[in-house]
Design a protein around this motif. Structure first.
Motif, PDB file in Angstrom:
ATOM      1  N   ARG A 173       0.801  -1.217   0.000  1.00 38.86           N
ATOM      2  CA  ARG A 173       0.000   0.000   0.000  1.00 38.86           C
ATOM      3  C   ARG A 173       0.840   1.277   0.000  1.00 38.86           C
ATOM      4  O   ARG A 173       2.037   1.261   0.217  1.00 38.86           O
ATOM      5  CB  ARG A 173      -0.907  -0.002   1.230  1.00 38.86           C
ATOM      6  CG  ARG A 173      -1.753  -1.261   1.318  1.00 38.86           C
ATOM      7  CD  ARG A 173      -2.575  -1.285   2.574  1.00 38.86           C
ATOM      8  NE  ARG A 173      -3.541  -0.201   2.596  1.00 38.86           N
ATOM      9  CZ  ARG A 173      -4.242   0.154   3.665  1.00 38.86           C
ATOM     10  NH1 ARG A 173      -4.073  -0.463   4.797  1.00 38.86           N
ATOM     11  NH2 ARG A 173      -5.094   1.158   3.596  1.00 38.86           N
ATOM     12  N   GLY A 174       0.118   2.379  -0.231  1.00 39.75           N
ATOM     13  CA  GLY A 174       0.765   3.700  -0.192  1.00 39.75           C
ATOM     14  C   GLY A 174       1.638   3.961  -1.404  1.00 39.75           C
ATOM     15  O   GLY A 174       2.579   4.745  -1.336  1.00 39.75           O
ATOM     16  N   LEU A 175       1.307   3.292  -2.527  1.00 35.77           N
ATOM     17  CA  LEU A 175       2.148   3.398  -3.728  1.00 35.77           C
ATOM     18  C   LEU A 175       1.677   4.563  -4.605  1.00 35.77           C
ATOM     19  O   LEU A 175       0.943   4.374  -5.579  1.00 35.77           O
ATOM     20  CB  LEU A 175       2.125   2.071  -4.499  1.00 35.77           C
ATOM     21  CG  LEU A 175       2.433   0.823  -3.654  1.00 35.77           C
ATOM     22  CD1 LEU A 175       2.303  -0.447  -4.488  1.00 35.77           C
ATOM     23  CD2 LEU A 175       3.817   0.918  -3.034  1.00 35.77           C
ATOM     24  N   VAL A 203      -4.218  -8.542  -7.554  1.00 36.40           N
ATOM     25  CA  VAL A 203      -5.264  -7.563  -7.829  1.00 36.40           C
ATOM     26  C   VAL A 203      -4.657  -6.166  -7.684  1.00 36.40           C
ATOM     27  O   VAL A 203      -4.167  -5.814  -6.613  1.00 36.40           O
ATOM     28  CB  VAL A 203      -6.453  -7.703  -6.840  1.00 36.40           C
ATOM     29  CG1 VAL A 203      -7.548  -6.686  -7.166  1.00 36.40           C
ATOM     30  CG2 VAL A 203      -6.997  -9.119  -6.858  1.00 36.40           C
ATOM     31  N   VAL A 204      -4.663  -5.409  -8.783  1.00 36.94           N
ATOM     32  CA  VAL A 204      -4.083  -4.057  -8.746  1.00 36.94           C
ATOM     33  C   VAL A 204      -5.205  -3.045  -8.645  1.00 36.94           C
ATOM     34  O   VAL A 204      -6.183  -3.119  -9.384  1.00 36.94           O
ATOM     35  CB  VAL A 204      -3.238  -3.794 -10.021  1.00 36.94           C
ATOM     36  CG1 VAL A 204      -2.641  -2.390  -9.990  1.00 36.94           C
ATOM     37  CG2 VAL A 204      -2.145  -4.842 -10.171  1.00 36.94           C
ATOM     38  N   LYS A 208      -6.600   3.193  -5.344  1.00 37.93           N
ATOM     39  CA  LYS A 208      -6.220   3.111  -3.917  1.00 37.93           C
ATOM     40  C   LYS A 208      -4.705   3.107  -3.715  1.00 37.93           C
ATOM     41  O   LYS A 208      -4.227   2.927  -2.594  1.00 37.93           O
ATOM     42  CB  LYS A 208      -6.816   1.833  -3.302  1.00 37.93           C
ATOM     43  CG  LYS A 208      -8.305   1.918  -3.031  1.00 37.93           C
ATOM     44  CD  LYS A 208      -8.710   0.676  -2.256  1.00 37.93           C
ATOM     45  CE  LYS A 208     -10.188   0.675  -1.941  1.00 37.93           C
ATOM     46  NZ  LYS A 208     -10.624  -0.623  -1.407  1.00 37.93           N
ATOM     47  N   ASP A 209      -3.941   3.280  -4.795  1.00 39.66           N
ATOM     48  CA  ASP A 209      -2.469   3.243  -4.727  1.00 39.66           C
ATOM     49  C   ASP A 209      -1.959   1.950  -4.094  1.00 39.66           C
ATOM     50  O   ASP A 209      -1.073   1.969  -3.234  1.00 39.66           O
ATOM     51  CB  ASP A 209      -1.914   4.433  -3.904  1.00 39.66           C
ATOM     52  CG  ASP A 209      -2.186   5.761  -4.560  1.00 39.66           C
ATOM     53  OD1 ASP A 209      -2.318   5.784  -5.792  1.00 39.66           O
ATOM     54  OD2 ASP A 209      -2.258   6.774  -3.839  1.00 39.66           O
ATOM     55  N   GLU A 210      -2.526   0.835  -4.503  1.00 38.31           N
ATOM     56  CA  GLU A 210      -2.093  -0.423  -3.887  1.00 38.31           C
ATOM     57  C   GLU A 210      -2.322  -1.612  -4.807  1.00 38.31           C
ATOM     58  O   GLU A 210      -3.050  -1.526  -5.789  1.00 38.31           O
ATOM     59  CB  GLU A 210      -2.844  -0.653  -2.571  1.00 38.31           C
ATOM     60  CG  GLU A 210      -4.330  -0.931  -2.759  1.00 38.31           C
ATOM     61  CD  GLU A 210      -5.006  -1.344  -1.454  1.00 38.31           C
ATOM     62  OE1 GLU A 210      -4.881  -0.598  -0.473  1.00 38.31           O
ATOM     63  OE2 GLU A 210      -5.662  -2.405  -1.446  1.00 38.31           O
TER      64      GLU A 210
END
Lengths: 225, 147
Positions: A173-175, A203-204, A208-210
């Motif tokens: 996360r937080g990507l 699953v991209v 959600k930047d994740e």
């Protein structure tokens, strides 16, 4: 065309090489510090021989520094040992907390070299699945490697795990740079092979930047083809 | 005058202890824990020799070496390397590093290399000084016009 198992074997060797190279480099750093502390002790002794009084506090500080580095080396070697034993069994019931924690510990130096911080958020209760520990660690590393290039300016990869149905889920996360990452070539052949082997699914979620990896509860029963 | 050495490595404990040992050998040591910080220091001060770790977070040893050679071409650089990064150190030699040393360091080797590096820097500086003097003697007017 190469056999899938060949690709998995080659990917595994590369992973093992990458991790051991990084770990041994860290051990070298520890040895270098111990070497300098021993050298400084020798210097102080030589000065004492020439009549300069020795300060006990200085000796104590040097001894403590050596003890600290030995403890650091011990932790590094323990982790290397855990990593080596991850290939002992091709199928094993594991706690994802342990697996993720070990991959993060092994990858921390490589992440730091790229200016990236890894933030694992482990569960207080075990998240158990039956899987191939080494292949799973390899997959996590490959995804971590990709995620580190997708952090944007934030330079942090958050990692979470949770039980999902009968299996489990691991999220990267937080990507903030995920939308700009080369998603057309992700997952590549080696990641796809490992996903198949582990009965896992990627699953991209760019919004959600994740991205998340859904892991089967038991790869013997739920293996995908 | 003491030889001015900038010691760059991200391992704080290593930098502190090696600094102490080099100070005991009468070097004027400045410590730096990152490539970025080292480059800032090099912009502000003149060092004779930089001891530079190859593998550091952020700007790595090779990029730092390129910058150092751009900012202060005469400053000599000795690369420090673990066993896994010898090839990088050799690349550094091609980019103008004076020499490289493996970790853990042998103090006698390091001491010798620092002195040799400083001697080479002094020799280069002397050659430049001599060339300038020769210019002034052969063509004093052009030197005045340059100013």
């Amino acid at each position: 065309m190469r056999d899938n198992l060949d690709i998995i074997a080659e990917t595994g060797f590369q992973f093992f090489g990458k991790m051991t190279a990084s770990i041994t480099h860290e051990i070298k750093n520890v040895l270098a510090i111990i070497n300098e502390n021993a050298g400084l002790l020798e210097d102080i002794t030589l000065m004492a021989d020439r009549g300069k009084p020795v300060e006990p506090q200085r000796l104590k500080t040097l001894a403590q520094a050596v003890i600290k580095q030995i403890s650091r080396a011990d932790t590094i070697v323990k982790n290397l040992n855990r990593f080596a034993h991850s290939a002992d069994e091709s199928l094993k019931s594991v706690d994802l907390n342990d697996i993720l924690e070990l991959v993060v510990v092994l990858s921390n130096r490589l992440a730091a070299m790229r200016g990236i911080e890894l933030e694992p958020k482990l569960q207080e209760t075990p998240v158990k699945i039956k899987t191939s520990p080494f292949l799973l660690m390899n997959l996590i590393w490959l995804f971590l490697d990709f995620a580190m290039d997708a952090t944007g300016d934030r330079r942090i990869v958050e990692l979470t795990i949770q039980q999902a149905g009968s299996g489990a889920q691991m999220r990267f996360r937080g990507l903030q740079g995920l939308a700009q990452a080369p998603l057309d070539t992700f997952p590549a052949e080696r990641e796809r092979n490992l996903l198949n082997m582990l009965g896992a699914e990627l699953v991209v979620d760019i919004k959600k930047d994740e991205f998340a990896v859904k892991l089967a509860a038991d790869i013997d029963k739920d293996e995908q083809t | 005058m003491k030889i001015r050495v900038l010691l760059v490595d991200d391992e704080e404990e290593f930098v502190r202890t090696l600094s102490d040992r080099l100070t005991l050998r009468d070097y004027d040591i400045t410590a730096s824990l990152s490539g970025d910080d080292a480059i800032e220091k090099i912009k502000q001060y003149n060092y004779d020799v930089v001891i530079l770790d190859v593998a550091m977070p952020g700007i790595g040893g090779i990029d730092a070496l390129r910058e150092i050679k751009k900012i202060k071409p005469l400053t000599e650089v000795i690369m420090l390397t673990g066993h896994g990064t010898v090839e990088t150190a050799i690349e550094g030699m091609k980019l103008g590093a004076f020499d490289f040393l493996m970790k853990p360091c042998n103090m006698e080797d390091l001491d010798t290399k620092i002195k040799k590096a400083q001697a080479r820097k002094a020799e280069h500086e002397e050659r430049i000084r001599a060339a300038k003097v020769s210019d002034i003697i052969s063509s004093p007017r052009s030197v005045l016009e340059d100013d």
